[in-house]
Design an enzyme around this catalytic site. Structure first.
Site, PDB file in Angstrom:
ATOM      1  N   TRP A 324       0.813  -1.081   0.150  1.00 49.25           N
ATOM      2  CA  TRP A 324      -0.068  -0.076   0.219  1.00 49.25           C
ATOM      3  C   TRP A 324       0.764   1.183  -0.136  1.00 49.25           C
ATOM      4  O   TRP A 324       0.427   2.397  -0.593  1.00 49.25           O
ATOM      5  CB  TRP A 324      -0.821   0.057   1.235  1.00 49.25           C
ATOM      6  CG  TRP A 324      -1.562   1.092   1.486  1.00 49.25           C
ATOM      7  CD1 TRP A 324      -2.957   1.212   1.007  1.00 49.25           C
ATOM      8  CD2 TRP A 324      -1.529   2.443   2.213  1.00 49.25           C
ATOM      9  NE1 TRP A 324      -3.364   2.684   1.270  1.00 49.25           N
ATOM     10  CE2 TRP A 324      -2.478   3.153   2.104  1.00 49.25           C
ATOM     11  CE3 TRP A 324      -0.339   3.052   2.712  1.00 49.25           C
ATOM     12  CZ2 TRP A 324      -2.664   4.627   2.688  1.00 49.25           C
ATOM     13  CZ3 TRP A 324      -0.209   4.157   3.093  1.00 49.25           C
ATOM     14  CH2 TRP A 324      -1.407   5.003   3.157  1.00 49.25           C
ATOM     15  N   HIS A 325       1.902   1.170   0.591  1.00 47.91           N
ATOM     16  CA  HIS A 325       2.837   2.265   0.752  1.00 47.91           C
ATOM     17  C   HIS A 325       3.589   2.701  -0.598  1.00 47.91           C
ATOM     18  O   HIS A 325       3.810   4.044  -0.535  1.00 47.91           O
ATOM     19  CB  HIS A 325       4.000   2.269   1.862  1.00 47.91           C
ATOM     20  CG  HIS A 325       3.388   2.356   3.359  1.00 47.91           C
ATOM     21  ND1 HIS A 325       2.652   1.311   3.928  1.00 47.91           N
ATOM     22  CD2 HIS A 325       3.551   3.423   4.147  1.00 47.91           C
ATOM     23  CE1 HIS A 325       2.301   1.888   5.123  1.00 47.91           C
ATOM     24  NE2 HIS A 325       2.915   2.998   5.391  1.00 47.91           N
ATOM     25  N   GLY A 326       3.634   1.572  -1.507  1.00 47.01           N
ATOM     26  CA  GLY A 326       4.343   2.211  -2.842  1.00 47.01           C
ATOM     27  C   GLY A 326       4.599   1.200  -3.467  1.00 47.01           C
ATOM     28  O   GLY A 326       4.848  -0.149  -3.097  1.00 47.01           O
ATOM     29  N   PHE A 483       1.878   8.362  -1.381  1.00 45.87           N
ATOM     30  CA  PHE A 483       1.184   7.099  -1.079  1.00 45.87           C
ATOM     31  C   PHE A 483      -0.418   7.272  -1.228  1.00 45.87           C
ATOM     32  O   PHE A 483      -0.956   6.194  -1.364  1.00 45.87           O
ATOM     33  CB  PHE A 483       1.409   6.542   0.408  1.00 45.87           C
ATOM     34  CG  PHE A 483       2.762   6.491   0.728  1.00 45.87           C
ATOM     35  CD1 PHE A 483       3.922   6.023  -0.409  1.00 45.87           C
ATOM     36  CD2 PHE A 483       3.281   6.863   2.104  1.00 45.87           C
ATOM     37  CE1 PHE A 483       5.266   5.949   0.072  1.00 45.87           C
ATOM     38  CE2 PHE A 483       4.654   6.754   2.294  1.00 45.87           C
ATOM     39  CZ  PHE A 483       5.541   6.179   1.300  1.00 45.87           C
TER      40      PHE A 483
END
Length: 483
Positions: A324-326, A483
């Site tokens: 999810w963060h990248g 993000f």
């Protein structure tokens, strides 16, 4: 539009005055919130507005479809069509090239050359935040935790509410949406407390995070020529950069929302005082972690199944959280690292949950102090992986931290010319941590001045404003905007 920009300094008071003195009726206020939120978001690139509008419309009508469905099967179809559509948008704009290039590398390892392609698209600011917030609404309707509403203006304002639009907290329809359906009354005390929390957030962002960024970037960009001690210094400053940056944004967002009569969820609970990695993740980015718990972990069975399946569920959640963060393998490995730490702790120590942070004493005991230090050290190692450009850099940095040159070899340090800034930044970090520690059972650090006499209270305000004006680092975009 950045919170720490001149444009926002002009935008906020104008938006505030219009909200309370021009648009006083509920529906017109919601229209107004929608307008200023789209203005705020479109300041980066007006083309991004089409994506958030599409997500908003599909989730709104998915909720109505689900609620009016005559059978459970029809409701389930509507739910999954909406989830797949909006996650598909997120995947295309954020992850398409990542998966495409990763698949190409995998095939090349087996001797196959793929004539693959990538697409050149801009990553919409905050797309992961508002997508998760939006798709949770039809899920909650399906689970009968909330009712589908007929007011698309209120729903659109809920999805695009500008204080938390681009970096959270990720709000639930059960918590924030009802606030758009009832009349707001201005509260002087709430507004004052909101401004106080905003000031604390600006201090953490402008003084702590932006100065830490200068130091951390100097070391991470030149890690190959740094000795072990300097590398640990770089990791230390980046760890506080992330905290000051992200928790600072959350403080500002919560404070701004209170100016408009809205209450947002708490996103941080002094995580660097945690005594275990599991406790750290209950105190860090709370809105995202609770989202994964409610919509991924528990549907998979949570901890109500065998230990093996429970550990599997933990790893799935943390791998997805990392992704999810990248779109980078460093985030995936970072997620796996934290998941493995929690699983290992569960196997060795069993379940232990700390809810209170030493409410009856100022100093923790020796055992608790060691737990805090060890947990912070584990978090710090994870932050090295999080910050690195790729896994090669991450592995090289970590390896040098533990096995590199511990003796100074005469090579000029990347921070040799900014030693004064390093010392002053450490002092500011210590002041922030002291305030956080003394207020650890409250909501945010600056509540230390609440109820104090006017001299102490305004003296603290003056010091923070002076630090922001005179010790500001170079303006940096908020880390979590990507993000």
């Amino acid at each position: 539009m950045l919170f720490n920009s001149l444009e926002f300094l002009i935008f906020l008071p104008l938006a505030f005055l219009g909200f309370w003195f021009v648009f006083r009726k509920l529906r017109t206020q919601n229209f107004y919130v929608l307008f200023i939120s789209y203005l705020f978001y479109g300041w980066w690139d007006w083309r991004f507005l089409f994506l958030i509008a599409i997500t908003t419309i599909t989730c709104f009508y998915a909720g109505r479809w689900i609620q009016s469905a005559r059978t459970k099967k029809t409701a389930r179809v509507a739910l999954w069509l909406n989830i797949l559509f909006n996650i598909g948008i997120l995947v295309v704009f954020k992850y398409f090239n990542f998966f495409s290039e990763s698949l190409k590398v995998i095939f090349e390892q087996f001797g196959y050359q793929l004539d693959w392609f990538t697409i050149d698209v801009l990553l919409p600011v905050g797309i992961s935040f508002y997508t998760f917030q939006a798709i949770s609404y039809p899920i909650d309707v399906y689970r009968k935790k909330t009712h589908a509403i007929n007011d698309i203006v209120a729903f659109s304002a809920f999805i695009s509410f500008f204080p938390q639009l681009v970096a959270g907290p990720i709000e639930r329809s059960t918590q924030l949406l009802p606030q758009f359906l009832r009349k707001r009354e201005f509260s002087y005390d709430a507004a004052v407390d909101g401004m106080r929390q905003m000031l604390w957030g600006f201090f953490k962002k402008i003084v702590i995070a932006d100065n830490c960024a200068l130091i951390a970037n100097s070391i991470f960009d030149n890690y190959a020529v740094c000795d072990t001690g300097t590398l640990w210094i770089g990791a230390f400053f980046f760890t506080f950069q992330v905290y000051g940056d992200f928790s600072g944004y959350s403080d500002i967002a919560i404070g701004v929302a209170r100016l408009f009569g809205f209450n947002l969820s708490r996103n941080f609970r002094f995580p660097y005082f945690s005594r275990s990695i599991a406790e750290f993740w209950r105190r860090w980015h709370i809105s995202l972690n609770s989202w994964f718990m409610d919509y991924v972990y528990f549907p998979l069975g949570g901890s109500r199944c065998s230990k093996t399946v429970t550990y599997r569920n933990i790893m799935i959640v943390f791998l997805l959280s990392g992704l999810w963060h990248g779109a980078n393998w460093t985030y995936v490995i970072w997620g796996a690292y934290n998941g493995l730490l929690i699983v290992a702790a569960a196997i060795i120590f069993g379940k232990k949950k700390h809810d209170m942070m030493f409410p009856n004493r100022f100093f923790p005991g020796l055992r608790q102090t060691m737990q805090i230090i060890i947990t912070f050290g584990l978090v710090l190692v994870g932050m090295i992986i999080f910050r690195s450009e790729d896994m090669t850099s991450a592995a090289g940095y970590v390896a040098k931290c533990f096995f590199g040159n511990t003796m100074y070899d005469g090579t000029p340090s990347p921070i040799s010319g900014i030693k004064v800034k390093v010392v002053l930044t450490v002092i500011m970090i210590m002041l922030m941590q002291l305030a956080d520690w003394t207020q650890r059972n409250k909501v945010y650090g600056l509540q230390i001045v609440q109820g104090r006499n006017i001299v102490i209270r305004w003296g603290c305000y003056a010091f923070l404003i002076f630090a922001i004006l005179c010790f500001a680092g170079a303006q940096e975009q908020f880390i979590y905007f990507q993000f």
